[in-house]
Write a protein that holds these residues in place. Structure first.
Motif, PDB file in Angstrom:
ATOM      1  N   GLU A   1       0.853  -1.181   0.000  1.00 40.79           N
ATOM      2  CA  GLU A   1       0.000   0.000   0.000  1.00 40.79           C
ATOM      3  C   GLU A   1       0.893   1.236   0.000  1.00 40.79           C
ATOM      4  N   THR A   2       0.466   2.270  -0.688  1.00 41.15           N
ATOM      5  CA  THR A   2       1.266   3.490  -0.746  1.00 41.15           C
ATOM      6  C   THR A   2       1.293   4.202   0.606  1.00 41.15           C
ATOM      7  N   VAL A   3       2.333   5.013   0.808  1.00 40.68           N
ATOM      8  CA  VAL A   3       2.402   5.918   1.945  1.00 40.68           C
ATOM      9  C   VAL A   3       1.854   7.260   1.462  1.00 40.68           C
ATOM     10  N   LYS A   4       0.868   7.801   2.168  1.00 35.00           N
ATOM     11  CA  LYS A   4       0.121   8.954   1.668  1.00 35.00           C
ATOM     12  C   LYS A   4       0.504  10.250   2.369  1.00 35.00           C
ATOM     13  N   LEU A   5       0.813  11.264   1.559  1.00 35.22           N
ATOM     14  CA  LEU A   5       1.067  12.616   2.034  1.00 35.22           C
ATOM     15  C   LEU A   5      -0.116  13.481   1.611  1.00 35.22           C
ATOM     16  N   GLY A   6      -0.763  14.149   2.546  1.00 39.69           N
ATOM     17  CA  GLY A   6      -1.916  14.984   2.233  1.00 39.69           C
ATOM     18  C   GLY A   6      -1.552  16.454   2.268  1.00 39.69           C
ATOM     19  N   LEU A   7      -1.673  17.136   1.147  1.00 42.95           N
ATOM     20  CA  LEU A   7      -1.373  18.566   1.052  1.00 42.95           C
ATOM     21  C   LEU A   7      -2.673  19.360   1.060  1.00 42.95           C
ATOM     22  N   ASP A   8      -2.852  20.204   2.063  1.00 47.69           N
ATOM     23  CA  ASP A   8      -4.051  21.037   2.246  1.00 47.69           C
ATOM     24  C   ASP A   8      -3.593  22.488   2.126  1.00 47.69           C
ATOM     25  N   ASN A   9      -3.673  23.046   0.912  1.00 47.59           N
ATOM     26  CA  ASN A   9      -3.015  24.313   0.598  1.00 47.59           C
ATOM     27  C   ASN A   9      -3.856  25.100  -0.413  1.00 47.59           C
ATOM     28  N   PRO A  10      -3.703  26.437  -0.462  1.00 48.30           N
ATOM     29  CA  PRO A  10      -4.506  27.213  -1.411  1.00 48.30           C
ATOM     30  C   PRO A  10      -4.081  27.000  -2.858  1.00 48.30           C
ATOM     31  N   LEU A  11      -5.047  26.711  -3.692  1.00 44.47           N
ATOM     32  CA  LEU A  11      -4.855  26.656  -5.142  1.00 44.47           C
ATOM     33  C   LEU A  11      -5.717  27.710  -5.828  1.00 44.47           C
ATOM     34  N   THR A  12      -6.513  28.439  -5.046  1.00 49.12           N
ATOM     35  CA  THR A  12      -7.341  29.535  -5.540  1.00 49.12           C
ATOM     36  C   THR A  12      -7.218  30.702  -4.564  1.00 49.12           C
ATOM     37  N   GLY A  13      -7.526  31.912  -5.037  1.00 52.27           N
ATOM     38  CA  GLY A  13      -7.527  33.070  -4.165  1.00 52.27           C
ATOM     39  C   GLY A  13      -6.198  33.806  -4.121  1.00 52.27           C
ATOM     40  N   VAL A  14      -6.043  34.651  -3.108  1.00 51.85           N
ATOM     41  CA  VAL A  14      -4.893  35.550  -2.979  1.00 51.85           C
ATOM     42  C   VAL A  14      -3.569  34.800  -3.008  1.00 51.85           C
ATOM     43  N   TYR A  15      -3.542  33.612  -2.426  1.00 47.56           N
ATOM     44  CA  TYR A  15      -2.297  32.862  -2.304  1.00 47.56           C
ATOM     45  C   TYR A  15      -2.217  31.676  -3.265  1.00 47.56           C
ATOM     46  N   ALA A  16      -2.970  31.721  -4.352  1.00 51.69           N
ATOM     47  CA  ALA A  16      -2.983  30.606  -5.302  1.00 51.69           C
ATOM     48  C   ALA A  16      -1.607  30.368  -5.911  1.00 51.69           C
ATOM     49  N   ALA A  17      -0.921  31.427  -6.312  1.00 51.77           N
ATOM     50  CA  ALA A  17       0.374  31.265  -6.975  1.00 51.77           C
ATOM     51  C   ALA A  17       1.398  30.638  -6.039  1.00 51.77           C
ATOM     52  N   THR A  18       1.455  31.130  -4.796  1.00 48.87           N
ATOM     53  CA  THR A  18       2.406  30.568  -3.848  1.00 48.87           C
ATOM     54  C   THR A  18       2.027  29.134  -3.476  1.00 48.87           C
ATOM     55  N   GLY A  19       0.733  28.888  -3.335  1.00 46.01           N
ATOM     56  CA  GLY A  19       0.287  27.531  -3.026  1.00 46.01           C
ATOM     57  C   GLY A  19       0.624  26.545  -4.127  1.00 46.01           C
ATOM     58  N   LYS A  20       0.450  26.948  -5.367  1.00 47.77           N
ATOM     59  CA  LYS A  20       0.752  26.062  -6.489  1.00 47.77           C
ATOM     60  C   LYS A  20       2.251  25.790  -6.588  1.00 47.77           C
TER      61      LYS A  20
END
Length: 419
Positions: A39-58
């Motif tokens: 089974e894979t080891v899972k990393l969960g990224l909870d980060n902005p992809l929209t809004g004011v910080y979309a560019a930095t989040g992406k």
């Protein structure tokens, strides 16, 4: 924010599972056979992809993606392939960020949580990760409390504290340009603690605070704040903001001609902001938290080349934050030889990053019993044109993070470990 690199379009939930076929082909056949059924080891990224910080989040996402590819090419996490699960937290809604964190932990059963760009969202997510006893890496949320007054045994942070940022630049600004300052400050955790840091430096070095305006996140019209600031005749107008907020504020300050009468500066700036500014607005003194031009520092050129191959653009500090964040998960698990959060946190506590991950002249390390990464800060000025089209920041000096971090006691962190 114009001309930003990013991984493309995202749905409500995107799952990245990198097989890293080229790298895996170099591994011994017995490993490949045994790893395929795991089974894979899972990393969960909870980060902005929209809004004011979309560019930095992406860009943090891009760094995570490269790290996962490299991790898998080098054998994975405990011999299992790593998988990156991605959720859009939005840029400013703590409720959404918390909901996404719980979804990743409870439904998707991630082994690690990463995020957030927004300091307030990082604080909210840290409460969830601590409740759920999951290792949590904060790549880019700066407010001091994350590794300060509300620190947790399971939470580690890559980017600098706001106090480290202000300590690195405030005195030099006063020495060079004058001690009368006016502040335009983002009205949430990040801006508040930056302001506290500047206030402490003003008091220590005999500066004067002429005024401060707290500006809501997502403000587009800064004219009233700029007019008010100009009327006080400061030596330095200090912008304590980031993302699209800082971009819009600087654009309008130059349109008003304030740069001809007042020195403009702040705390940290980012390549995402500088890329979005017209050349005439690439001005002022700032702190960069990582920079892609570091002559003589091992492995930096390799990292830059790998990111350019993925995106066509150079990495930013945010790319490095995400890269370090994901790699920290693998380093913790492989050192602990376990996916138990407490064992991994103990393994990461005090750990120095290897050169191919640290990518700084001062070896970054997670300070024991605080979990703040201490590395290098790059103090200098924005520039319209440098040695290359993407060289938009002149590094005047590199500051050792140990010199501006203060002590663990001063941070307010009183680490409590589970029995």
């Amino acid at each position: 924010m114009g001309n930003q690199s990013g991984p493309g379009k995202f749905g409500r939930r995107t799952v990245l599972q990198v097989a890293a076929a080229a790298g895996a082909a170099q591994l011994a056949p017995p490993f490949i056979i045994s790893a395929r059924g795991e089974e894979t080891v899972k990393l969960g990224l909870d980060n902005p992809l929209t809004g004011v910080y979309a560019a930095t989040g992406k860009n943090e996402l891009t760094g995570c993606q490269l790290a996962v590819e490299q991790i898998n090419a080098k054998g994975g996490i405990l011999g299992r392939q790593a998988e990156l699960l991605i959720e859009d937290s939005s840029s400013g809604d703590a409720g959404t960020a918390v909901q996404k964190a719980r979804k990743l932990i409870d439904r998707d059963k991630v082994n690690f949580l990463l995020g957030n760009v927004n300091s307030g969202l990082s604080l909210a997510m840290a409460q969830v990760s601590n409740e759920k006893r999951i290792l949590h890496i904060v790549p880019g949320g700066h407010t001091d409390a994350i590794t300060g007054s509300t620190c947790h045994w399971n939470v580690f942070r890559v980017c600098n504290t706001t106090r480290m940022l202000t300590n690195a630049i405030a005195k030099s600004l006063m020495d060079r340009y004058g001690k009368k300052m006016y502040f335009i400050t983002s009205d949430y955790a990040f801006g508040h603690t930056l302001q506290e840091g500047y206030d402490a430096n003003l008091k220590q070095y005999g500066g004067t605070k002429l005024g401060e305006d707290l500006v809501p996140l997502g403000t587009t019209d800064f004219s009233s704040y700029l007019i008010k600031a100009q009327a006080t005749k400061p030596d330095v107008l200090v912008f304590l903001a980031n993302g699209d907020d800082l971009l819009n504020a600087l654009k309008q300050a130059v349109q008003f001609g304030l740069d001809k009468r007042i020195h403009l500066a702040g705390a940290n700036t980012e390549l995402e902001v500088l890329e979005g500014l017209p050349p005439e607005a690439r001005i002022g003194d700032w702190v960069a938290e990582w920079y892609h031009i570091q002559p003589g520092v091992p492995h930096v050129d390799e990292f830059v080349a790998a990111i350019k191959k993925k995106t066509g653009r150079v990495p930013t500090a945010r790319t490095w934050f995400g890269f370090v964040g994901a790699w920290s998960c693998a380093l913790a698990a492989n050192k602990a030889k376990s996916l138990d959060a407490l064992k991994m946190a103990r393994a990461l506590d005090g750990m120095e990053l290897p050169p191919e991950v640290g990518l700084m002249p001062n070896t970054p390390f997670y300070r024991a019993n605080q979990h703040q990464l201490i590395g290098s800060l790059y103090v200098g000025n924005a520039q319209a044109k440098g040695s290359a089209p993407d060289d938009l920041f002149h590094v005047a000096k590199v500051v050792n993070g140990k010199d501006v971090a203060g002590t663990v006691e001063e941070s307010g962190c009183k680490m409590t470990w589970p029995a």
